[in-house]
Design a protein around this motif. Structure first.
Motif, PDB file in Angstrom:
ATOM      1  N   THR A   1      34.462  21.741 -35.935  1.00 29.76           N
ATOM      2  CA  THR A   1      35.136  22.737 -36.773  1.00 29.76           C
ATOM      3  C   THR A   1      34.146  23.833 -37.138  1.00 29.76           C
ATOM      4  N   PHE A   2      34.666  24.972 -37.540  1.00 37.16           N
ATOM      5  CA  PHE A   2      33.787  26.034 -38.039  1.00 37.16           C
ATOM      6  C   PHE A   2      33.022  25.513 -39.248  1.00 37.16           C
ATOM      7  N   ALA A   3      31.708  25.716 -39.249  1.00 38.12           N
ATOM      8  CA  ALA A   3      30.867  25.200 -40.336  1.00 38.12           C
ATOM      9  C   ALA A   3      31.239  25.801 -41.678  1.00 38.12           C
ATOM     10  N   SER A   4      31.705  27.036 -41.665  1.00 38.27           N
ATOM     11  CA  SER A   4      31.966  27.734 -42.923  1.00 38.27           C
ATOM     12  C   SER A   4      33.319  27.365 -43.543  1.00 38.27           C
ATOM     13  N   ASN A   5      34.156  26.603 -42.806  1.00 34.80           N
ATOM     14  CA  ASN A   5      35.470  26.264 -43.340  1.00 34.80           C
ATOM     15  C   ASN A   5      35.342  25.056 -44.283  1.00 34.80           C
ATOM     16  N   VAL A   6      34.862  25.350 -45.481  1.00 37.64           N
ATOM     17  CA  VAL A   6      34.531  24.328 -46.476  1.00 37.64           C
ATOM     18  C   VAL A   6      35.755  23.478 -46.819  1.00 37.64           C
ATOM     19  N   ASP A   7      36.898  24.117 -46.951  1.00 39.26           N
ATOM     20  CA  ASP A   7      38.119  23.388 -47.327  1.00 39.26           C
ATOM     21  C   ASP A   7      38.503  22.368 -46.261  1.00 39.26           C
ATOM     22  N   ARG A   8      38.290  22.731 -44.999  1.00 40.08           N
ATOM     23  CA  ARG A   8      38.635  21.802 -43.912  1.00 40.08           C
ATOM     24  C   ARG A   8      37.656  20.624 -43.891  1.00 40.08           C
ATOM     25  N   ILE A   9      36.367  20.923 -44.070  1.00 38.05           N
ATOM     26  CA  ILE A   9      35.361  19.850 -44.106  1.00 38.05           C
ATOM     27  C   ILE A   9      35.654  18.907 -45.279  1.00 38.05           C
ATOM     28  N   GLN A  10      36.051  19.479 -46.416  1.00 37.29           N
ATOM     29  CA  GLN A  10      36.396  18.663 -47.576  1.00 37.29           C
ATOM     30  C   GLN A  10      37.561  17.723 -47.255  1.00 37.29           C
ATOM     31  N   GLN A  11      38.546  18.231 -46.538  1.00 32.70           N
ATOM     32  CA  GLN A  11      39.699  17.391 -46.171  1.00 32.70           C
ATOM     33  C   GLN A  11      39.275  16.262 -45.223  1.00 32.70           C
ATOM     34  N   ILE A  12      38.324  16.558 -44.329  1.00 33.83           N
ATOM     35  CA  ILE A  12      37.806  15.512 -43.420  1.00 33.83           C
ATOM     36  C   ILE A  12      37.099  14.430 -44.240  1.00 33.83           C
ATOM     37  N   ILE A  13      36.267  14.849 -45.191  1.00 32.96           N
ATOM     38  CA  ILE A  13      35.537  13.896 -46.040  1.00 32.96           C
ATOM     39  C   ILE A  13      36.518  13.057 -46.872  1.00 32.96           C
ATOM     40  N   ASP A  14      37.548  13.719 -47.394  1.00 26.20           N
ATOM     41  CA  ASP A  14      38.543  13.006 -48.216  1.00 26.20           C
ATOM     42  C   ASP A  14      39.271  11.927 -47.415  1.00 26.20           C
ATOM     43  N   VAL A  15      39.713  12.273 -46.200  1.00 28.21           N
ATOM     44  CA  VAL A  15      40.462  11.300 -45.399  1.00 28.21           C
ATOM     45  C   VAL A  15      39.528  10.189 -44.887  1.00 28.21           C
TER      46      VAL A  15
END
Length: 270
Positions: A227-241
């Motif tokens: 994923t794009f490194a700067s897409n913080v919201d997407r990374i957060q969703q990955i960490i959450d799941v």
């Protein structure tokens, strides 16, 4: 005869990357974004592509500030190269300023550069210009558009944006303020939204979380996500799941590590 407002694009027009726009009025200049481009397949041996700064260097005494819409490389990547010849204050929101600071540290420019953090809703005076920060949605936290005002009128410079009714954080784009400015009268709109000419719409970032859940559910193997490194919201969703399914998360890649470092320090990621 009244003085004219000049809007000069030194990069980013009809191309992806290298975003740099100059506003010039009454002897004063401001710069919006100082991005870099990525080399084409035929540009052998070239790592990064930067805008032509010669006009800015020639007029450096007239520049009153650099204003940054958001922290993507195509909008901030060339800052260290410009600062070798032009030393002016940089105005940016918290996430953008955090990413810029990493670049300045790498190029040993932190102590020489005035980096000023602003919030959406704030207005900055820069010579004969005033610049208002307006909250917009994008695939990186703290993205902003600008209402740039001088004696001849108001220009809206959106920066990269999308209209997301249910963003992960930060609230929806400030359409109310944009509407208000529209009623007051706008001289020009400079809008930047990739694929805007294609029909249809982009789903809300929140919908991506459901897709991740479906992929993780029942999977026993290792899962690799790019994923794009700067897409913080997407990374957060990955960490959450991942946490929901008892997974460990490993991060690789310099940009990813930098983005996560800044976003966790500033509280944009848990």
């Amino acid at each position: 005869m009244a003085e004219k407002l000049k809007i000069i694009s030194l990069g980013g027009l009809n191309e992806i990357g290298k975003n740099l726009t100059v506003y010039e009025y009454g002897g004063d200049m401001i710069i919006v974004d100082v991005g870099m481009g990525f080399p084409d397949d035929d540009m052998y041996g070239i790592d990064v592509v930067i805008p032509d700064f010669s006009y800015l260097i020639k007029n450096k005494d007239r520049i009153r500030g650099i204003f940054l819409t958001h922290g993507h490389e195509d909008h901030i990547g060339s800052i260290p190269y410009l600062l070798r010849d032009v030393n002016v204050p940089i105005y940016a929101t918290r996430m953008t300023a955090g990413l810029v600071k990493l670049k300045l540290e790498e190029h040993r420019l932190v102590n020489k550069t005035k980096l000023i953090t602003c919030e959406a809703g704030e207005t900055v005076k820069a010579g004969k210009f005033t610049v208002e920060f307006i909250h917009v949605n994008h695939s990186i936290a703290d993205a902003c558009g600008f209402a740039i005002k001088c004696a001849v009128g108001t220009v809206i410079h959106t920066g990269d944006f999308k209209i997301d009714p249910t963003p992960i954080q930060g609230g929806m784009i400030d359409l109310g303020r944009l509407g208000q400015l529209g009623k007051e009268g706008v001289l020009a709109l400079l809008a930047d939204s990739t694929n805007v000419e294609r029909p249809g719409f982009t789903k809300s970032e929140r919908s991506v979380g459901d897709s991740f859940d479906a992929l993780f559910r029942g999977c026993e193997q290792r899962i690799i996500i790019t994923t794009f490194a700067s897409n913080v919201d997407r990374i957060q969703q990955i960490i959450d799941v991942a946490a929901r399914y008892g997974r460990k998360v490993a991060v690789t890649g310099r940009s990813m590590e930098n983005a996560m470092k800044v976003s966790t320090e500033l509280g944009y990621m848990k």
